[in-house]
Design a protein around this motif. Structure first.
Motif, PDB file in Angstrom:
ATOM      1  N   ARG A 143       0.869  -1.174   0.000  1.00  0.00           N
ATOM      2  CA  ARG A 143       0.000   0.000   0.000  1.00  0.00           C
ATOM      3  C   ARG A 143       0.914   1.236   0.000  1.00  0.00           C
ATOM      4  NH1 ARG A 143      -2.585  -0.542   4.827  1.00  0.00           N
ATOM      5  NH2 ARG A 143      -4.491  -1.573   4.137  1.00  0.00           N
ATOM      6  N   GLU A 144       1.227   1.698  -1.205  1.00  0.00           N
ATOM      7  CA  GLU A 144       2.166   2.814  -1.363  1.00  0.00           C
ATOM      8  C   GLU A 144       1.440   4.151  -1.407  1.00  0.00           C
ATOM      9  OE1 GLU A 144       5.474   2.492  -4.043  1.00  0.00           O
ATOM     10  OE2 GLU A 144       5.083   0.362  -4.372  1.00  0.00           O
ATOM     11  N   LEU A 145       2.222   5.206  -1.230  1.00  0.00           N
ATOM     12  CA  LEU A 145       1.676   6.561  -1.248  1.00  0.00           C
ATOM     13  C   LEU A 145       1.339   6.985  -2.670  1.00  0.00           C
ATOM     14  CD1 LEU A 145       1.135   9.228   0.336  1.00  0.00           C
ATOM     15  CD2 LEU A 145       3.493   9.869  -0.197  1.00  0.00           C
ATOM     16  N   ASP A 146       0.200   7.633  -2.828  1.00  0.00           N
ATOM     17  CA  ASP A 146      -0.220   8.199  -4.104  1.00  0.00           C
ATOM     18  C   ASP A 146      -0.491   9.681  -3.878  1.00  0.00           C
ATOM     19  OD1 ASP A 146      -1.240   8.874  -6.537  1.00  0.00           O
ATOM     20  OD2 ASP A 146      -3.088   7.710  -6.355  1.00  0.00           O
ATOM     21  N   ILE A 147       0.465  10.527  -4.248  1.00  0.00           N
ATOM     22  CA  ILE A 147       0.330  11.946  -3.915  1.00  0.00           C
ATOM     23  C   ILE A 147      -0.808  12.610  -4.687  1.00  0.00           C
ATOM     24  CG2 ILE A 147       2.770  12.170  -3.302  1.00  0.00           C
ATOM     25  CD1 ILE A 147       3.194  13.621  -5.964  1.00  0.00           C
ATOM     26  N   THR A 148      -1.255  11.993  -5.798  1.00  0.00           N
ATOM     27  CA  THR A 148      -2.378  12.596  -6.523  1.00  0.00           C
ATOM     28  C   THR A 148      -3.676  12.509  -5.729  1.00  0.00           C
ATOM     29  OG1 THR A 148      -2.876  10.516  -7.676  1.00  0.00           O
ATOM     30  CG2 THR A 148      -1.316  12.032  -8.733  1.00  0.00           C
ATOM     31  N   GLY A 149      -3.704  11.639  -4.710  1.00  0.00           N
ATOM     32  CA  GLY A 149      -4.905  11.507  -3.891  1.00  0.00           C
ATOM     33  C   GLY A 149      -4.878  12.339  -2.628  1.00  0.00           C
ATOM     34  N   ILE A 150      -3.832  13.151  -2.445  1.00  0.00           N
ATOM     35  CA  ILE A 150      -3.761  14.004  -1.253  1.00  0.00           C
ATOM     36  C   ILE A 150      -4.914  15.014  -1.280  1.00  0.00           C
ATOM     37  CG2 ILE A 150      -2.373  15.753  -0.072  1.00  0.00           C
ATOM     38  CD1 ILE A 150       0.111  14.292  -1.061  1.00  0.00           C
ATOM     39  N   PRO A 151      -5.661  15.180  -0.175  1.00  0.00           N
ATOM     40  CA  PRO A 151      -6.839  16.061  -0.192  1.00  0.00           C
ATOM     41  C   PRO A 151      -6.523  17.491  -0.615  1.00  0.00           C
ATOM     42  CG  PRO A 151      -6.789  14.727   1.806  1.00  0.00           C
ATOM     43  CD  PRO A 151      -5.486  14.499   1.115  1.00  0.00           C
ATOM     44  N   LYS A 152      -5.411  18.041  -0.134  1.00  0.00           N
ATOM     45  CA  LYS A 152      -5.048  19.410  -0.481  1.00  0.00           C
ATOM     46  C   LYS A 152      -3.592  19.420  -0.914  1.00  0.00           C
ATOM     47  CE  LYS A 152      -5.120  24.178   1.226  1.00  0.00           C
ATOM     48  NZ  LYS A 152      -5.407  25.065   2.390  1.00  0.00           N
ATOM     49  N   ARG A 153      -3.371  19.712  -2.184  1.00  0.00           N
ATOM     50  CA  ARG A 153      -2.020  19.659  -2.735  1.00  0.00           C
ATOM     51  C   ARG A 153      -1.294  20.976  -2.514  1.00  0.00           C
ATOM     52  NH1 ARG A 153      -1.022  16.102  -6.829  1.00  0.00           N
ATOM     53  NH2 ARG A 153       1.132  16.740  -6.463  1.00  0.00           N
ATOM     54  N   ASN A 154      -0.164  20.936  -1.857  1.00  0.00           N
ATOM     55  CA  ASN A 154       0.751  22.066  -1.759  1.00  0.00           C
ATOM     56  C   ASN A 154       2.133  21.517  -1.445  1.00  0.00           C
ATOM     57  OD1 ASN A 154       0.963  21.780   1.195  1.00  0.00           O
ATOM     58  ND2 ASN A 154      -1.130  22.631   1.212  1.00  0.00           N
ATOM     59  N   TRP A 155       3.128  22.393  -1.402  1.00  0.00           N
ATOM     60  CA  TRP A 155       4.512  21.926  -1.250  1.00  0.00           C
ATOM     61  C   TRP A 155       4.724  21.220   0.075  1.00  0.00           C
ATOM     62  CZ3 TRP A 155       9.082  23.874   1.462  1.00  0.00           C
ATOM     63  CH2 TRP A 155      10.277  23.275   1.012  1.00  0.00           C
TER      64      TRP A 155
END
Length: 984
Positions: free
Chosen positions: A426-438
């Protein structure tokens, strides 16, 4: 009186002066800052690379590679600069004292006068330029240099020249580079010297008198003599190059090594041309005393003519008039050499086909059904299909993901026996982060969590919604719990995944900013701070500035989220890390995870390759390893475009938490690996350091297997006459379950029992079909269990009877009425069918085909195992709810189809008469038969609306079923059909 002439207009004059002191200072400061900025950008790349290699404890790889490149750059750059510079200086020194009085020389005087004040600077600029170009080109040969310096003998000699294989693999490539460099240096020196002689009058084109002075003639003759000497060396090396030369041979396709025309025409021709070139070189050197071009020019002309006649025309005559009339007999000895070398180079020399009927005895159905219980661990859970089920049932949060293709491994089951297991991280998927920022992308969301595993041989009914066919998870949840957690020796199971196949972004961890660990279903959200030692420290300003420049992110330098204890993690995929620490290895396209002593380890197979094995045919790894499951990201590419030798010589591991990379020697006899271990001492651990726990998860690599199976389509034949005819050539069949394209069927991991063996072994299997035909031609399996004494041994079963191939079985399965009904019912619920892996298993002289069938769509948008299709020995496939039911049915069918009933007048097969039955059981059976006959009639029309014969047979079945239904209800006798019933 004013001047009225035609002079320039008068007016105020604008005085153009030098810039002010302040402006000059500003411009100078800006220039210095620009140079410093460029220098720091270059330094940042070097510095960050050094920091990364030091962080993974492979700094010796960085320094060895760096110093090798610097040494090659300096040596060959200086050598080229010296060669060109000395010849320019010598040509200038040998210039005539007085130039001829001619228009040509008068026009050149202007250039001579213009260059005169800057002669030294021009000389330095030219030599520096050619030196930089040559040095930069030489750095690309660092692998060739290290292999030449550290080369280890193969202990095998080529059949033609009796040279050790290491000469072709390690020495010849370096000699060819040196020869190419020598040609380049001589040609550049010759051009530079000729131009200098022309500029200063040593060579004349239109001036009266001699065209060249004696000094110019001698100088240029020596350079031409050196060029021809190098050509003589090239002819001599070309003799050995014939052993590794690739060519097209119409009988076999791609060919490497000498053929009849090479051994009997090209080889003598190269020897003769070597002698002629050596004599011609002596004639050029003789001009130092004779001062005439006559003999060298004649000699050079004879060399060119000889190259055309002896090196081109004569071999063509031999091929046309000696080889072609009796090609098979002439080429047979050389084909045998190619066969032997290719089988040895690819590790398939022990693979010998065994005859296998392919059809079981129909009278032994009871024995076959009993033997089927232990023939294999039937992996009905397809790792290539069930990833969406893992995603749907175990994703837990939107910012997690599973790979599209899961992996197959072995873990000990509750009964203490190895169990085929489907596993995914179960790897991280940054496209699914609720709020994208740096901050969220690089500080808060930094890792995945947990390995999810399921049994490969069974499914369950999902307790949450009652759906049938869900994976039977042995490790699940967030945090995970189950078999993998319980089996750890110290009960400290590290589930965090900082390094994975999908983790491509950099993360900054361990500093002031806390990381999201996981969001539990109940209770507060968990946060953590990275405690591992991987990554590079950002505690000092220099490191932060270097990474800010390298990553193009200035916030790294000044952000408050970066502080004491911060570490930057990058190069986070297993393949990237192994490639970086071992740039001399070719990496397998599929790293797979395993839980080893409480740690999630990525296991990476790595290969040593060369394209210099004499007589062995070449293959392109990227093409050979492609199948219906691979993508561009999985392509396997070696340093060479093509290879003709490969060994799975290294097993590597990458820790999913701390990113530590370990390389283990696996093939202890591989001379290529021994060579690289000499070049990079201390980087590869001994095979004995592999722990028993890790070894239990090592397996035979898929890409190695795919290369070998591709070669075995032709090289299973060891007789040159049969090889030449191609009568027994095989091909890898297309994947019959893939509707999107016609790529090769992938190999499958499966625990099975091969003929003559008493127990199952974890194996990697594939099938072959005869070239141009769909029926089954052969079956291949390799022992994939690293703990087995027979690990890597290849078994080839050559099918001697006509047996259905994978595409034929799939096609016949699609025509089974139950499948048509199943598909129709699925589409009625907005779902569709999805076929799993078509497994082929040898059983009692025949082949058992097993294929899981999934339903996908409707309320569950992930595949659920609904049916299992089974076929055996050329019999009709069966389609049942479970594997035991399918096995029961297929062997019962196999035993009842021994004698077909006699045909009717219409040429159709009549059905055997039904025995009358009464009671509730008869009523239920009759109702079921009515429904079944009705479905068969619809299916017949759906399959082919014009096939009225099939529809008529279905209607007869319907009439018969209705008659029995009526009899069961007591309305008429069983023998009276509805068509015979009289009206009142």
């Amino acid at each position: 009186m004013p001047d009225r002439g035609g002079g320039p207009p008068t007016g105020p004059r604008i005085r153009v002066g030098r810039p002010s002191r302040r402006v000059r200072t500003l411009l100078m400061t800006l220039g210095v800052l620009a140079v410093l900025a460029m220098a720091f950008v270059m330094f940042a790349g070097f510095w960050t690379d050094w920091l990364w290699y030091r962080s993974v404890n492979y700094s010796s790889v960085f320094t060895t590679t760096l110093w090798t490149k610097i040494g090659l750059f300096a040596f060959f750059g200086l050598l080229m600069a010296t060669a060109v510079g000395v010849n320019i200086w010598l040509a200038h020194r040998l210039r005539p004292p007085l130039s001829a009085m001619s228009l040509e020389q008068q026009s050149l005087d202007r250039y001579r006068m213009g260059i005169a004040p800057y002669k030294k600077w021009v000389l330095l600029a030219i030599t520096a330029l050619v030196g930089l170009i040559a040095g930069a080109s030489a750095t690309g040969q660092w692998r060739t240099w290290l292999m030449w310096v550290n080369g280890v003998p193969f202990g095998q000699k080529d059949p033609q020249f009796k040279m050790d294989v290491s000469f072709y693999a390690f020495d010849l490539p370096w000699y060819r580079f040196m020869l190419g460099f020598g040609f380049a240096a001589v040609i550049l020196s010759l051009i530079a010297a000729a131009l200098t002689h022309y500029l200063y009058g040593g060579l004349r084109i239109t001036s009266p008198g001699a065209r060249a002075t004696g000094a110019a003639t001698g100088h240029l003759s020596v350079l031409l003599g050196i060029f021809v000497s190098l050509k003589a060396v090239a002819y001599w090396l070309d003799r050995y190059g014939l052993a590794v030369k690739s060519s097209d041979f119409k009988a076999t396709g791609n060919w490497t090594g000498l053929r009849y025309v090479d051994a009997n025409a090209y080889l003598p021709a190269k020897t003769i041309l070597f002698c002629i070139a050596a004599i011609c070189a002596v004639l050029f050197f003789a001009t130092l005393w004779r001062r005439t071009w006559q003999l060298p020019v004649i000699g050079f002309g004879l060399m060119v003519l000889s190259a055309i006649l002896i090196g081109g025309l004569y071999p063509a005559i031999v091929q046309k008039f000696q080889v072609q009339p009796n090609e098979q007999a002439k080429e047979s000895p050389y084909i045998q050499k190619n066969i032997d070398a290719t089988r040895k180079a690819y590790g398939i020399d022990s693979a010998k086909p065994e005859d296998y009927a392919g059809k079981g005895d129909p009278s032994q159905k009871a024995k076959q059904r009993e033997d089927a219980k232990s023939a294999a661990s039937y992996r009905v859970v397809d790792s290539n299909v069930v990833s969406p089920a893992f995603q749907q049932l175990q994703q837990e949060r939107k910012y997690y993901q599973f790979p599209a293709t899961l992996d197959v491994d072995r873990y000990t089951g509750p009964d203490g026996k190895p169990q085929d297991t489907v596993i995914g991280l179960r790897e991280l998927d940054i496209t699914g982060i609720p709020k994208r920022n740096w901050i969220n992308d690089h500080f808060t969301y930094t890792h995945g969590y947990g390995a999810i595993a399921a049994k490969g041989t069974s499914v369950i009914t999902d307790p949450t919604d009652g759906t049938v066919g869900s994976p039977d998870f042995t490790e699940s949840g967030l945090p995970t719990s189950g078999q993998l957690s319980d089996d750890t020796t110290d009960k400290k199971y590290e589930q965090r995944i900082y390094y994975g196949e999908k983790t491509e972004q950099y993360s900054i961890v361990g500093g002031p900013q806390k990381e999201l660990d996981y969001e539990a279903s109940t209770g507060p959200t968990k946060y953590t701070s990275y405690q591992g030692k991987s990554g590079v420290s950002l505690s000092n300003t220099l490191n932060r500035a270097a990474y800010a420049v390298s990553f193009g992110e200035p916030q790294i330098l000044y952000s408050g989220a970066v502080g004491e204890g911060s570490r930057i993690l990058y190069n986070r995929t297993p393949k990237e890390r192994v490639e970086a620490v071992a740039p001399w290895l070719t990496i397998d396209g599929d790293a797979y995870p395993a839980v080893v002593n409480g740690r999630i380890q990525w296991i990476v197979d790595a290969y040593t390759t060369t394209n210099g094995y004499p007589y062995a045919s070449r293959t392109t790894l990227g093409d050979t390893t492609a199948d219906s499951l691979t993508t561009n990201q999985r392509a396997v590419v070696a340093q060479q475009n093509q290879v003709n030798y490969i060994r799975n010589s290294v097993k590597a591991t990458v820790d999913a938490y701390d990113g530590s990379v370990k390389l283990y020697q696996w093939d202890t006899e591989d001379p290529v690996l021994k060579t690289w271990m000499k070049a990079f001492p201390g980087t590869v651990k001994a095979k004995g350091e592999i722990s028993d726990e890790l070894k239990s998860h090592l397996r035979y690599p898929q890409d190695m297997f795919k290369v070998q199976r591709e070669l075995l389509t032709r090289y299973h034949v060891t007789e040159p006459e049969q090889f030449y005819s191609g009568s027994d050539a095989w091909q890898v069949p297309d994947d019959p379950t893939n509707k999107k394209d016609t790529s090769a069927v992938p190999p499958y991991y499966l625990s099975l029992k091969m003929p003559g063996e008493s127990e199952q072994k974890f194996s990697l299997t594939t099938t072959f079909t005869p070239a141009g035909r769909p029926n089954l031609g052969a079956f291949m399996a390799v022992d994939a269990d690293a703990n087995s004494d027979d690990y890597g041994s290849i078994r080839l079963l050559r099918v001697t009877e006509t047996v259905q191939g994978p595409s034929q079985v799939q096609s016949e399965l699609n025509g089974v009425p139950e499948v048509a009904t199943f598909v129709r019912d699925l589409r009625g619920t907005d779902s569709d069918i999805e076929y799993g892996n078509l497994l082929t298993i040898p059983l009692d002289g025949g082949f058992l085909y097993v294929e899981p069938v999934y339903a996908r769509g409707g309320s569950q948008n992930y595949p659920l195992l609904k049916k299992v299709a089974v076929a055996y020995g050329g019999g009709k496939p069966v389609f049942k709810d479970t594997l035991p039911e399918a096995l029961d049915a297929v062997f019962e069918q196999q035993g009842t189809t021994t004698e077909p009933p006699p045909p009717s007048d219409e040429g159709e097969t009549t059905k055997p008469p039904q025995k009358p039955a009464t009671g509730d059981a008869a009523l239920k059976a009759a109702i079921a038969d009515v429904l079944k006959a009705h479905e068969d009639a619809d299916a017949a029309l759906a399959k082919d609306p014009k096939d009225w014969g099939a529809y008529g047979r279905a209607q007869e079945d319907l009439d018969d079923a209705l008659a029995r239904l009526a009899a069961a209800e007591g309305k008429q006798s069983p023998s009276e059909s509805p068509s015979e019933k009289k009206s009142p």
